[in-house]
Design a protein around this motif. Structure first.
Motif, short mmCIF file in Angstrom:
data_model
loop_
_atom_site.label_atom_id
_atom_site.label_comp_id
_atom_site.label_asym_id
_atom_site.label_seq_id
_atom_site.Cartn_x
_atom_site.Cartn_y
_atom_site.Cartn_z
N GLU A 1 0.82 -1.12 0.12
CA GLU A 1 -0.04 0.08 -0.02
C GLU A 1 0.78 1.31 0.05
N HIS A 2 1.88 1.32 0.61
CA HIS A 2 2.95 2.32 0.60
C HIS A 2 3.47 2.69 -0.59
N CYS A 3 3.76 1.58 -1.42
CA CYS A 3 4.05 1.89 -2.85
C CYS A 3 3.07 2.53 -3.74
N GLU A 4 1.89 2.14 -3.55
CA GLU A 4 0.77 2.91 -4.18
C GLU A 4 0.69 4.02 -3.97
N GLN A 5 0.80 4.50 -2.33
CA GLN A 5 0.73 6.04 -1.97
C GLN A 5 1.93 6.60 -2.75
N SER A 6 3.08 6.19 -2.65
CA SER A 6 4.34 6.79 -3.30
C SER A 6 4.10 7.38 -4.80
N VAL A 7 3.24 6.26 -5.43
CA VAL A 7 3.00 6.51 -7.05
C VAL A 7 2.11 7.62 -7.16
N GLU A 8 1.08 7.42 -6.05
CA GLU A 8 0.06 8.59 -6.14
C GLU A 8 0.53 9.78 -5.92
N GLU A 9 1.18 10.00 -5.07
CA GLU A 9 2.18 11.40 -4.56
C GLU A 9 2.82 11.89 -5.75
N ALA A 10 3.55 11.01 -6.17
CA ALA A 10 4.32 11.46 -7.49
C ALA A 10 3.64 11.80 -8.68
N LEU A 11 2.52 11.20 -8.98
CA LEU A 11 1.77 11.80 -10.07
C LEU A 11 1.19 12.90 -9.76
N GLU A 12 0.72 13.11 -8.32
CA GLU A 12 0.01 14.57 -8.01
C GLU A 12 0.86 15.48 -8.18
N SER A 13 2.20 15.39 -8.27
CA SER A 13 3.17 16.61 -8.33
C SER A 13 3.29 16.97 -10.05
N VAL A 14 2.65 16.21 -10.81
CA VAL A 14 2.71 16.72 -12.27
C VAL A 14 1.41 17.64 -12.67
N ASP A 15 1.75 18.79 -13.30
CA ASP A 15 0.68 19.75 -13.70
C ASP A 15 -0.37 19.17 -14.59
N GLY A 16 -1.62 19.38 -14.35
CA GLY A 16 -2.75 18.86 -15.34
C GLY A 16 -3.34 17.52 -14.76
N VAL A 17 -2.87 16.90 -13.52
CA VAL A 17 -3.34 15.82 -13.07
C VAL A 17 -4.66 16.19 -12.26
N GLU A 18 -5.78 15.55 -12.44
CA GLU A 18 -7.03 15.91 -11.81
C GLU A 18 -7.61 14.65 -11.00
N VAL A 19 -7.61 13.56 -11.43
CA VAL A 19 -7.96 12.19 -10.53
C VAL A 19 -7.05 11.06 -10.77
N ILE A 20 -6.53 10.33 -9.94
CA ILE A 20 -5.59 9.46 -9.79
C ILE A 20 -6.02 8.00 -9.37
N SER A 21 -6.17 6.89 -9.97
CA SER A 21 -6.23 5.52 -9.50
C SER A 21 -5.13 4.60 -9.79
#
Length: 65
Positions: free
Chosen positions: A13-33
């Motif tokens: 689960e921590h890995c999933e969270q790390s990937v989600e946080e990395a993706l959130e840092s990119v401009d233009g991201v609205e929703v992540i799964s």
């Protein structure tokens, strides 16, 4: 627009969270799964796919669009 990435190396689960946080840092991201079992991350928004891949790889995972 939806972009689906293949993400290898997520084991918990921590890995999933790390990937989600990395993706959130990119401009233009609205929703992540993120789904570690399917080795996939889906991003809604107008983010550049290359920037998404780079963010995931910077977090220590293998990614491809």
């Amino acid at each position: 627009m939806s972009t689906t990435l293949t993400v290898e190396g997520m084991t918990c689960e921590h890995c999933e969270q790390s990937v989600e946080e990395a993706l959130e840092s990119v401009d233009g991201v609205e929703v992540i799964s993120v789904d570690r079992d399917a080795e996939r991350a889906t991003v809604e928004g107008d983010a550049d796919p290359d920037a998404l891949v780079a963010a995931v790889e910077d977090a220590g995972y293998e990614a491809s669009a």
